[in-house]
Design an enzyme around this catalytic site. Sequence first.
Site, mmCIF file in Angstrom:
data_model
loop_
_atom_site.group_PDB
_atom_site.id
_atom_site.type_symbol
_atom_site.label_atom_id
_atom_site.label_comp_id
_atom_site.label_asym_id
_atom_site.label_seq_id
_atom_site.Cartn_x
_atom_site.Cartn_y
_atom_site.Cartn_z
ATOM 1 N N ASP A 1 0.812 -1.223 0.000
ATOM 2 C CA ASP A 1 0.000 0.000 0.000
ATOM 3 C C ASP A 1 0.846 1.274 0.000
ATOM 4 O O ASP A 1 0.461 2.287 0.587
ATOM 5 C CB ASP A 1 -0.968 0.004 1.206
ATOM 6 C CG ASP A 1 -1.766 -1.286 1.295
ATOM 7 O OD1 ASP A 1 -2.340 -1.664 0.271
ATOM 8 O OD2 ASP A 1 -1.774 -1.914 2.368
ATOM 9 N N HIS B 1 -5.979 -1.730 -5.742
ATOM 10 C CA HIS B 1 -5.962 -0.279 -5.613
ATOM 11 C C HIS B 1 -7.227 0.286 -6.254
ATOM 12 O O HIS B 1 -7.762 -0.271 -7.203
ATOM 13 C CB HIS B 1 -4.709 0.318 -6.241
ATOM 14 C CG HIS B 1 -4.410 -0.223 -7.583
ATOM 15 N ND1 HIS B 1 -3.582 -1.294 -7.796
ATOM 16 C CD2 HIS B 1 -4.866 0.146 -8.799
ATOM 17 C CE1 HIS B 1 -3.522 -1.557 -9.079
ATOM 18 N NE2 HIS B 1 -4.291 -0.709 -9.709
HETATM 19 P P1 IMP Z 1 -2.470 -12.996 2.058
HETATM 20 O O1 IMP Z 1 -1.574 -12.419 1.021
HETATM 21 O O2 IMP Z 1 -3.933 -12.740 1.808
HETATM 22 O O3 IMP Z 1 -2.164 -14.443 2.334
HETATM 23 O O4 IMP Z 1 -2.139 -12.237 3.454
HETATM 24 C C1 IMP Z 1 -0.900 -12.388 4.105
HETATM 25 C C2 IMP Z 1 -0.421 -11.069 4.694
HETATM 26 O O5 IMP Z 1 -0.086 -10.168 3.646
HETATM 27 C C3 IMP Z 1 -1.453 -10.364 5.558
HETATM 28 O O6 IMP Z 1 -0.796 -9.685 6.608
HETATM 29 C C4 IMP Z 1 -2.061 -9.365 4.594
HETATM 30 O O7 IMP Z 1 -2.648 -8.291 5.264
HETATM 31 C C5 IMP Z 1 -0.819 -8.959 3.801
HETATM 32 N N1 IMP Z 1 -1.169 -8.463 2.471
HETATM 33 C C6 IMP Z 1 -1.565 -9.179 1.410
HETATM 34 N N2 IMP Z 1 -1.788 -8.379 0.358
HETATM 35 C C7 IMP Z 1 -1.511 -7.133 0.753
HETATM 36 C C8 IMP Z 1 -1.527 -5.853 0.081
HETATM 37 O O8 IMP Z 1 -1.831 -5.719 -1.106
HETATM 38 N N3 IMP Z 1 -1.162 -4.786 0.856
HETATM 39 C C9 IMP Z 1 -0.781 -4.909 2.161
HETATM 40 N N4 IMP Z 1 -0.753 -6.077 2.787
HETATM 41 C C10 IMP Z 1 -1.103 -7.177 2.106
#
Ligand code: IMP
Length: 489
Positions: A34, A62
């Site tokens: 982000d 986004h």
């Molecule tokens: P996952 O990618 O859904 O398995 O989530 C694993 C970790 O990555 C968690 O802490 C999510 O919040 C973080 N995360 C996944 N995608 C994003 C993103 O696009 N921005 C910020 N954090 C992310």
Amino acid sequence: MTSVTCIPSSPTAHTASHTADGFADVLVGLQYGDEGKAKIIDALAAGYDVIARFNGGANAGHTIDTPFGRIALKQLPSGVFHPHAALYIGSGCAINPWKLADEIEQLHEMGISLEGRLRISARAALVQPHHIALDRRGSGTIGTTGNGIGPCYADRALRVRNDTRVNLMLGDLLANEADTVASMRDVFTRMINAEGGTSPWIAEMSDLLLSLPKVIETLREYIETDRGWITNRVKQGARVLFEGAQSVLLDVVDGSQPYVTSSHTVPAYAYVGGDLSPKYHRRTIGVAKAIMSRVGRGPFPSELGGERSAQYCHDASQSLVGADHEQERFSPDQLLRSNDPFDVGTALRMLTGEYGTGTGRPRRIGMLDLAQLRDVVKAHAVDCVYLNKVDCLSHYFRSAYQGVPMRVHRDVLASDAMPDVLIYSGLTERSLTPGQEGTLDAAMHGFVDFVERQIGAPLAGIGLGPERASLVSLAAHQWAPVEASSPHA
Ligand code: IMP
């Protein structure tokens, strides 16, 4: 270190050995996601012919305001609104076909056609209903986004479960639709049966499976079975920009375990997940933001309010507390003046809109961590950095800090400073507003110099507001390699 500019060069500027070939640059987030990567890609897109994704899936995202309305993109590469650019989704991505078809259709309704522009690798991993159900059920510990990305990549490595192939790829849907759908249904049903036949998501997942034939029809024309598609484009001179999803600190191996995403987010992976030889790599571009944020659990050394903030944001995401709730309960101006960093973090979240794009959950807030950036820049040989949200630092002037707190390596601190934290007092409210034609005042130049020395890379641009015009390019800025020295504080 040599001086570099991160503005893409014109095709005529290629070196002699690459007269016919194009090149690839890789743009990645340097913090916890982000950081505003899409905004930077939007500014750079005119200099590239192909914008490509190489990792992740619908866990990224986004929101873009367009003349036709607001659209939330999750899987399509940034650059959809630059009609000259082809878009590629590489084999390293995990595709949710339902959400992808939806994105394409939303764009279609806005009058934007991707016909002839979008190619999606047939070898990209396919997110299946049981992945989504598994991820939602177990999302609490890490704080995943619940999009099924982790289970999808896990099945890719597992390949076969109970004699059934589970590493399905997007191309399988085209090659053998009936068997692929049957296999998905079979694995989901077995999972439910193993759990006693109940799941809150049975109806939703059945609907997904039923709608799959329509989804395949939408996606069919974009699926690319030629493994060499992007290589061929580069051999014809195309300039590629690889767009990293999530950010390097969330890499599945390199990040802080287990609080990471499930794909490789480091720039080197662009050439595996993006299906191109690293021979064509030209430059690594990093994006960071001056007010840091993190969603989900895991270490965050510069977090304002430390463990209290992490717990508050975790609880808030579980109970679906979001921006509205905080706006109703708190006065950010009052919190900003508090001596408690937790309050300052809450105020900054409210004042700078740091809530999840898809989920609306409050993001944990931290001060700019230059020590961490320096390590990341070094580890991934980042050539230049765009720093977003620099204007947001002005909120600190109204706080008890009376300056901008930043985390730095201990070697640059005066002995009486707080552990790791330096208060930078060389900026003013005025210096955070660009002058005419994007000029910066001496104080802002001083800040840019200071950051560059701390992180060991040149700043290619700074964001002084959300609009495109507020991105000030520093390409002309002469960066002299100077060792980290005493701060200007
Ligand atoms: P996952 O990618 O859904 O398995 O989530 C694993 C970790 O990555 C968690 O802490 C999510 O919040 C973080 N995360 C996944 N995608 C994003 C993103 O696009 N921005 C910020 N954090 C992310």
